[in-house]
Design a protein around this motif. Structure first.
Motif, PDB file in Angstrom:
ATOM      1  N   VAL A   1      -9.869   6.223  -6.490  1.00 35.70           N
ATOM      2  CA  VAL A   1      -9.057   6.909  -5.476  1.00 35.70           C
ATOM      3  C   VAL A   1     -10.046   7.597  -4.543  1.00 35.70           C
ATOM      4  O   VAL A   1     -10.670   8.592  -4.892  1.00 35.70           O
ATOM      5  CB  VAL A   1      -8.109   7.935  -6.136  1.00 35.70           C
ATOM      6  N   THR A   2     -10.212   7.026  -3.351  1.00 30.44           N
ATOM      7  CA  THR A   2     -11.344   7.412  -2.510  1.00 30.44           C
ATOM      8  C   THR A   2     -11.173   8.719  -1.746  1.00 30.44           C
ATOM      9  O   THR A   2     -12.155   9.396  -1.452  1.00 30.44           O
ATOM     10  CB  THR A   2     -11.637   6.275  -1.516  1.00 30.44           C
ATOM     11  N   GLY A   3      -9.925   9.100  -1.404  1.00 28.06           N
ATOM     12  CA  GLY A   3      -9.765  10.323  -0.615  1.00 28.06           C
ATOM     13  C   GLY A   3      -8.356  10.899  -0.685  1.00 28.06           C
ATOM     14  O   GLY A   3      -7.395  10.230  -1.098  1.00 28.06           O
ATOM     15  N   SER A   4      -8.241  12.141  -0.242  1.00 28.77           N
ATOM     16  CA  SER A   4      -6.985  12.894  -0.333  1.00 28.77           C
ATOM     17  C   SER A   4      -5.901  12.379   0.605  1.00 28.77           C
ATOM     18  O   SER A   4      -6.166  12.027   1.753  1.00 28.77           O
ATOM     19  CB  SER A   4      -7.274  14.359   0.013  1.00 28.77           C
ATOM     20  N   GLY A   5      -4.670  12.411   0.125  1.00 27.99           N
ATOM     21  CA  GLY A   5      -3.514  12.051   0.941  1.00 27.99           C
ATOM     22  C   GLY A   5      -3.297  12.984   2.117  1.00 27.99           C
ATOM     23  O   GLY A   5      -2.649  12.610   3.098  1.00 27.99           O
ATOM     24  N   LEU A   6      -3.850  14.200   2.026  1.00 31.19           N
ATOM     25  CA  LEU A   6      -3.699  15.151   3.129  1.00 31.19           C
ATOM     26  C   LEU A   6      -4.483  14.710   4.359  1.00 31.19           C
ATOM     27  O   LEU A   6      -4.285  15.235   5.454  1.00 31.19           O
ATOM     28  CB  LEU A   6      -4.179  16.547   2.711  1.00 31.19           C
ATOM     29  N   LYS A   7      -5.378  13.735   4.196  1.00 35.26           N
ATOM     30  CA  LYS A   7      -6.209  13.309   5.312  1.00 35.26           C
ATOM     31  C   LYS A   7      -5.465  12.443   6.317  1.00 35.26           C
ATOM     32  O   LYS A   7      -5.944  12.237   7.419  1.00 35.26           O
ATOM     33  CB  LYS A   7      -7.413  12.516   4.786  1.00 35.26           C
TER      34      LYS A   7
ATOM     35  N   ALA B   1      -2.283  -1.278  -5.818  1.00 31.04           N
ATOM     36  CA  ALA B   1      -1.557  -2.452  -5.309  1.00 31.04           C
ATOM     37  C   ALA B   1      -2.267  -3.741  -5.716  1.00 31.04           C
ATOM     38  O   ALA B   1      -1.618  -4.749  -6.046  1.00 31.04           O
ATOM     39  CB  ALA B   1      -1.434  -2.359  -3.779  1.00 31.04           C
ATOM     40  N   ALA B   2      -3.597  -3.702  -5.734  1.00 34.95           N
ATOM     41  CA  ALA B   2      -4.376  -4.882  -6.134  1.00 34.95           C
ATOM     42  C   ALA B   2      -4.147  -5.202  -7.617  1.00 34.95           C
ATOM     43  O   ALA B   2      -4.000  -6.371  -7.990  1.00 34.95           O
ATOM     44  CB  ALA B   2      -5.863  -4.645  -5.850  1.00 34.95           C
ATOM     45  N   VAL B   3      -4.110  -4.180  -8.439  1.00 33.51           N
ATOM     46  CA  VAL B   3      -3.880  -4.389  -9.880  1.00 33.51           C
ATOM     47  C   VAL B   3      -2.510  -5.037 -10.091  1.00 33.51           C
ATOM     48  O   VAL B   3      -2.363  -6.005 -10.846  1.00 33.51           O
ATOM     49  CB  VAL B   3      -3.961  -3.051 -10.658  1.00 33.51           C
TER      50      VAL B   3
ATOM     51  N   GLY C   1      -3.171  10.143  -3.031  1.00 37.64           N
ATOM     52  CA  GLY C   1      -4.338   9.633  -2.309  1.00 37.64           C
ATOM     53  C   GLY C   1      -3.971   9.179  -0.916  1.00 37.64           C
ATOM     54  O   GLY C   1      -2.800   8.934  -0.609  1.00 37.64           O
ATOM     55  N   GLN C   2      -4.969   9.044  -0.065  1.00 37.83           N
ATOM     56  CA  GLN C   2      -4.706   8.497   1.267  1.00 37.83           C
ATOM     57  C   GLN C   2      -4.349   7.013   1.104  1.00 37.83           C
ATOM     58  O   GLN C   2      -4.590   6.429   0.033  1.00 37.83           O
ATOM     59  CB  GLN C   2      -5.917   8.688   2.183  1.00 37.83           C
TER      60      GLN C   2
ATOM     61  N   ILE D   1       0.843  -1.206   0.000  1.00 32.05           N
ATOM     62  CA  ILE D   1       0.000   0.000   0.000  1.00 32.05           C
ATOM     63  C   ILE D   1       0.873   1.249   0.000  1.00 32.05           C
ATOM     64  O   ILE D   1       0.677   2.166  -0.793  1.00 32.05           O
ATOM     65  CB  ILE D   1      -0.961  -0.006   1.214  1.00 32.05           C
ATOM     66  N   VAL D   2       1.867   1.267   0.901  1.00 30.16           N
ATOM     67  CA  VAL D   2       2.749   2.438   1.000  1.00 30.16           C
ATOM     68  C   VAL D   2       3.520   2.622  -0.307  1.00 30.16           C
ATOM     69  O   VAL D   2       3.611   3.736  -0.836  1.00 30.16           O
ATOM     70  CB  VAL D   2       3.713   2.305   2.198  1.00 30.16           C
ATOM     71  N   GLU D   3       4.032   1.527  -0.841  1.00 31.01           N
ATOM     72  CA  GLU D   3       4.786   1.631  -2.094  1.00 31.01           C
ATOM     73  C   GLU D   3       3.890   2.202  -3.210  1.00 31.01           C
ATOM     74  O   GLU D   3       4.302   3.095  -3.955  1.00 31.01           O
ATOM     75  CB  GLU D   3       5.331   0.250  -2.479  1.00 31.01           C
ATOM     76  N   CYS D   4       2.666   1.703  -3.284  1.00 35.59           N
ATOM     77  CA  CYS D   4       1.757   2.164  -4.338  1.00 35.59           C
ATOM     78  C   CYS D   4       1.250   3.582  -4.082  1.00 35.59           C
ATOM     79  O   CYS D   4       0.944   4.309  -5.028  1.00 35.59           O
ATOM     80  CB  CYS D   4       0.608   1.189  -4.530  1.00 35.59           C
ATOM     81  N   GLN D   5       1.184   4.002  -2.816  1.00 37.18           N
ATOM     82  CA  GLN D   5       0.838   5.399  -2.541  1.00 37.18           C
ATOM     83  C   GLN D   5       1.898   6.316  -3.163  1.00 37.18           C
ATOM     84  O   GLN D   5       1.587   7.340  -3.768  1.00 37.18           O
ATOM     85  CB  GLN D   5       0.742   5.648  -1.032  1.00 37.18           C
ATOM     86  N   GLY D   6       3.158   5.918  -3.040  1.00 35.45           N
ATOM     87  CA  GLY D   6       4.256   6.675  -3.639  1.00 35.45           C
ATOM     88  C   GLY D   6       4.195   6.654  -5.165  1.00 35.45           C
ATOM     89  O   GLY D   6       4.323   7.692  -5.822  1.00 35.45           O
TER      90      GLY D   6
END
Lengths: 402, 402
Positions: free
Chosen positions: A368-374, A347-349, A338-339, A324-329
């Motif tokens: 992409v459900t929500g902002s990374g700033l959250k 990551a699932a793909v 994204g959050q 998850i963290v790797e794919c967030q990057g």
């Protein structure tokens, strides 16, 4: 309200739509609004429309009150050719729900719920959430001038409490088993005339349909093969699947994409039930994932999600926090921050490609459900770097280093 | 590129548009893209368009590359009847720029700048910013596959650094006089083939025009009397004013609204110059405001902002941090949570009403420039409250207390 009913997602028992109802009194499974069989998309430009307005034939409201909206929906669908190539899939798109008024997809369901509450004459709304839903309900409650109750866990961190409190709802930290508060809130709502818009409330599911509607329009009705949805309570994935089904009923599209239920391995009760060939989910013990927005150990629409995704022909995936963290990057480096929960589809793909579930020419949409700033605590998991240079040496530094 | 020129905003000297130019070599005032005298809005639904596409006749690009976009613009315009009544004005609307891909208006100027950079063959872009512009340029640089340089102050807080770093630009903390870095960067850009998209770069101003274009469309070309813009470098307010002027040239609207330049008293060099009847701004000593996003002590488009707002017939206002924080809360309680700078227009409207500048029937648009999630330290300034209750007492608590 139009002549449409609530129906139990399991036993098909019918219920009147002019009441705040949530679950079947026979099976305790979630109710949903009857499937729309025909309808048109309202003409016009979305710059001057609301989602309830443009897709009004897909909602049971006779008239829509546009003044209670905050400009929810009509979010971007962004293609990344670079990522498709790197992943080895045909095409990949990101439906960026962080562009909603409170920076998550929740605003779509909230506006639908508030509209229903107002039609029923409620002056009070509420929700149970420590995540994206709480600020969304608080914001829309403020806008509509409704008395708003938000129940959070006693142990909520200030970083999560403040973005709810700023909208000034009746914010109550609840001491006790937070897991049972979803069911408790429905009782409290009945006793105190509060319309609860929880994670899988029927009208929240209706709001999520508009994600599917927009994807269809944005792709000019050339359907993707797969839509990947980060899944927690199950309300959003149910809404998206229902939206595609209703557009197919109306002849706008010729097939419903396969929907993929993506969870974090640190809290994957729906994936586990699928994996164990069970028809019902079990409470996930000791949930622990960085994707807090989808960390629901006992999702109230878990069983229904199992049923509809099996029927739809999609699949279930769980990915680790490391992935998850790797794919967030990776996602941020495609321009979309994204959050953590929002990186779960990517990551699932990747995982499904590695497992040869995807062959290589698929057209995929990730939500992409929500902002990374959250959720700023996630920054610590990334190896973020900055260089340093004196101003007078800056030009030489750039010439020599890059 | 179309046959359009850069023109000095002060002396009208002409410059070729196929170069990365920023300021006049005679007056050192900012250049701007020649005013468009005729053009049409492209037909179609914005769900399937980009801003550069819909308003292509107002940009000098012959073809637009839609793949570099992230879904910028087409943000909501939200009316608040409750606030209009409380303020004692006719109508008040909020243009919610926090719904952009990096949650601020900067994305509009960034996409226009990136498009120009690509047309000129640049492989590198850059910016000087510690605020909203840095993540915006970093995100679009990533999306377009450009090498991206972001210069920040050595003393930047981690809370500001991380949301830039996540997009993985060449992020350089610069040791030295940060105030002179704007001018220094233009030199560095020339020496190192970096196209800088700074605060008032001509194409950033062009991007901001689309805020005005959308307001016109969203109000069905029934113009507001006033548009209030939080002002720092001056690039955004210049773009908005120019956008209205160009739509008037084309006959879409019959008058340009009066534009109000709203600053924080803790850093109000443009307001001060206006107040002192000076034609040029002076560096604001010891700036100190909670509205960091507009804390530019020596705005590079300060003089031009003075010129155009006087010509436009609008005015200048400065509001205190106390007023800003209070209005941030009021705005959130209308459903829109903006960063402190985004509350400056509402505070300005309130002040202008108290001073009888507004008579009471005005139609006003306030520009909300960025998301409240961008500056969480502001939460401490609010008296945010939460109650506490045991789960088994919750229903009684609500019955008795509300």
């Amino acid at each position: 309200m139009k002549d449409i009913k609530f129906i139990c997602t399991k036993c098909n028992k019918e219920f009147p739509i002019d009441k705040a109802l949530y679950r079947c009194d026979v099976c305790n499974e979630p109710l949903e609004v009857e499937e729309i069989k025909e309808g048109k998309i309202k003409e016009g430009n979305v710059l001057n429309q609301t989602i309830l307005d443009r897709y009004s034939e897909f909602f049971p409201f006779v008239n829509v009150d546009n003044e209670i909206g905050l400009g929810e929906g009509f979010t971007s669908l962004v293609e990344s050719k670079e990522l498709a190539e790197n992943l080895g899939v045909g095409k990949i798109y990101f439906k960026n729900e962080s562009q909603n008024p409170t920076w998550s997809f929740k605003d779509r369901g909230t506006i639908a719920g508030v509209q229903h509450a107002l039609k029923l004459g409620y002056k009070r709304i509420g929700t149970v959430s420590t995540g994206n839903m709480a600020p969304s309900v608080a914001a829309y409650g403020s806008k509509a001038g409704l008395e708003t109750f938000v129940f959070v866990s006693k142990h909520i961190a200030p970083e999560k409490l403040n973005p709810i409190a700023i909208y000034n709802p009746n914010l109550i930290k609840v001491d006790g088993d937070y897991g049972s508060l979803y069911y408790e809130s429905l009782k409290i709502g009945k006793e105190n005339n509060i319309y609860f818009i929880n994670s899988d409330a029927p009208f929240r599911v209706e709001g999520s349909k508009t994600i599917a509607f927009e994807i269809c329009e944005q792709l000019n009705f050339n359907m993707p093969d797969y839509v990947v949805v980060p899944t927690s309570a199950g309300g959003n994935i149910r809404g998206i699947e229902k939206g595609f089904r209703e557009f197919k009923n109306c002849g706008f599209i010729d097939r419903v994409p396969k929907i993929i239920c993506a969870q974090a391995s640190g809290c994957s009760p729906i994936y586990n039930a699928y994996n164990n060939k069970s028809e019902t989910i079990e409470r996930f013990e000791n949930p622990n994932t960085i994707a807090h927005a989808i960390e629901n150990p006992f999702p109230p629409s878990g069983n229904e999600t199992l049923r509809i995704i099996k029927k739809n022909g999609g699949t279930f995936v769980a990915v680790s926090d490391e992935e998850i963290v790797e794919c967030q990057g990776i996602l941020a480096q495609s321009g979309i921050f994204g959050q953590p929960a929002s990186a779960v589809p990517l990551a699932a793909v990747r995982k499904l490609k590695e497992e040869n579930y995807f062959k290589g020419n698929e057209k995929i949409v990730c939500v992409v459900t929500g902002s990374g700033l959250k959720y700023t605590a996630a920054f610590e998991k990334h190896n973020l770097v900055a260089m340093e240079c004196k101003i007078e040496e800056l030009s030489d530094f750039i010439r020599d280093e890059f």
